[in-house]
Scaffold this motif. Structure first.
Motif, short mmCIF file in Angstrom:
data_model
loop_
_atom_site.label_atom_id
_atom_site.label_comp_id
_atom_site.label_asym_id
_atom_site.label_seq_id
_atom_site.Cartn_x
_atom_site.Cartn_y
_atom_site.Cartn_z
N PHE A 48 6.22 -5.35 -16.93
CA PHE A 48 7.40 -5.89 -16.28
C PHE A 48 7.00 -6.40 -14.91
CE2 PHE A 48 11.31 -5.29 -13.63
CZ PHE A 48 11.95 -6.42 -14.09
N PHE A 49 7.07 -7.70 -14.75
CA PHE A 49 6.73 -8.35 -13.49
C PHE A 49 8.01 -8.96 -12.95
CE2 PHE A 49 5.24 -11.83 -10.81
CZ PHE A 49 4.24 -11.21 -10.08
N ASP A 50 8.45 -8.46 -11.80
CA ASP A 50 9.71 -8.91 -11.20
C ASP A 50 9.40 -9.78 -9.98
OD1 ASP A 50 12.38 -9.24 -10.57
OD2 ASP A 50 12.65 -7.21 -9.79
N THR A 51 9.46 -11.07 -10.16
CA THR A 51 9.28 -12.10 -9.14
C THR A 51 7.93 -12.05 -8.44
OG1 THR A 51 11.64 -12.21 -8.80
CG2 THR A 51 10.27 -13.20 -7.10
N ASP A 52 7.63 -10.98 -7.74
CA ASP A 52 6.40 -10.97 -6.96
C ASP A 52 5.60 -9.68 -7.09
OD1 ASP A 52 8.19 -9.39 -5.63
OD2 ASP A 52 7.99 -10.38 -3.70
N GLU A 53 6.02 -8.79 -7.99
CA GLU A 53 5.24 -7.56 -8.14
C GLU A 53 5.40 -6.93 -9.51
OE1 GLU A 53 6.78 -3.84 -6.07
OE2 GLU A 53 7.85 -5.42 -4.97
N ASP A 54 4.35 -6.22 -9.91
CA ASP A 54 4.34 -5.50 -11.17
C ASP A 54 5.17 -4.23 -11.01
OD1 ASP A 54 3.73 -3.91 -13.39
OD2 ASP A 54 1.65 -4.57 -13.45
N GLU A 55 6.23 -4.12 -11.80
CA GLU A 55 7.11 -2.94 -11.75
C GLU A 55 7.12 -2.20 -13.08
OE1 GLU A 55 10.97 -3.87 -10.12
OE2 GLU A 55 10.10 -5.02 -8.46
N THR A 56 6.05 -2.35 -13.84
CA THR A 56 5.96 -1.70 -15.15
C THR A 56 6.14 -0.19 -15.03
OG1 THR A 56 4.41 -3.43 -15.82
CG2 THR A 56 4.53 -1.47 -17.22
N SER A 57 5.58 0.41 -13.99
CA SER A 57 5.61 1.87 -13.85
C SER A 57 7.04 2.42 -13.73
CB SER A 57 4.78 2.30 -12.64
OG SER A 57 5.34 1.78 -11.44
N ASN A 58 8.00 1.59 -13.37
CA ASN A 58 9.40 2.06 -13.29
C ASN A 58 9.95 2.48 -14.65
OD1 ASN A 58 9.28 1.37 -10.60
ND2 ASN A 58 10.51 -0.48 -10.81
N PHE A 59 9.28 2.05 -15.73
CA PHE A 59 9.78 2.31 -17.07
C PHE A 59 8.80 3.12 -17.92
CE2 PHE A 59 11.56 -1.56 -15.32
CZ PHE A 59 12.90 -1.21 -15.33
N THR A 60 7.76 3.67 -17.25
CA THR A 60 6.78 4.49 -17.96
C THR A 60 7.47 5.70 -18.58
OG1 THR A 60 5.03 3.81 -16.45
CG2 THR A 60 4.67 5.86 -17.68
N GLY A 61 7.17 5.94 -19.85
CA GLY A 61 7.72 7.10 -20.55
C GLY A 61 9.05 6.85 -21.24
N TYR A 62 9.70 5.72 -20.95
CA TYR A 62 10.97 5.41 -21.61
C TYR A 62 10.72 4.82 -22.99
CZ TYR A 62 13.99 6.32 -17.63
OH TYR A 62 14.69 6.93 -16.61
N VAL A 63 11.51 5.27 -23.95
CA VAL A 63 11.50 4.73 -25.30
C VAL A 63 12.78 3.94 -25.48
CG1 VAL A 63 11.54 5.32 -27.76
CG2 VAL A 63 10.13 6.66 -26.18
#
Length: 157
Positions: A48-63
């Motif tokens: 998940f890349f939101d405009t100017d930064e990688d925010e993948t870790s915000n959703f780590t572990g979610y199914v």
């Protein structure tokens, strides 16, 4: 003459198969196919890349589970966020083509009823579909406000 008959038979078989392959017997649209893939299994956000930064870790572990009734569930342990999702065949509205070069104008819509400060609010959008396979859904969106480009990728668990 025997060779000509064999070649004609092969040619007719090829032509018959080709025309069947081009006609979807149940008239499923590309939006229908995307829906069928999404509801088949559980998913995680792999990027998940939101405009100017990688925010993948915000959703780590979610199914994530895309349910047939349009419910979207994101669960991590006892945390659960429930929203909705849809895939709309939006080929009649060329202005929805946020990625600027997609020939497929289907929109993958995600909505979580959360405050703006919640990470899941960043997923709320009418995403354009980049690619879809049985194991991956890649989406993009060009923000109308700041012109930034977002990318969201789900992979099947």
């Amino acid at each position: 003459m025997k060779k000509a008959t064999i070649l004609l038979g092969i040619l007719l078989t090829f032509v018959a198969c080709s025309s069947d392959d081009n006609n979807n017997s149940n008239n499923e649209t590309s939006a229908d196919l995307v829906r069928d893939i999404a509801v088949n299994g559980t998913w995680r956000v792999s990027y998940f890349f939101d405009t100017d930064e990688d925010e993948t870790s915000n959703f780590t572990g979610y199914v994530f589970t895309f349910e047939e009734d349009g419910t979207l569930r994101a669960e991590k342990g006892s945390n659960s966020v429930v929203g909705s999702w849809a895939v709309l065949d939006d080929s009649s509205n060329s202005s929805s083509d946020d990625d600027g070069n997609s020939s497929d104008d289907d929109d993958f819509i995600i909505t979580f009823p959360v405050p703006e400060s919640n990470d899941f609010e960043d997923l709320n959008d009418d995403w354009d579909i980049i690619t879809v396979s049985a194991n991956k859904i890649e989406l993009t969106d060009v923000s109308g406000g700041n012109g930034g480009t977002d990318f969201l990728t789900f992979v099947k668990i």
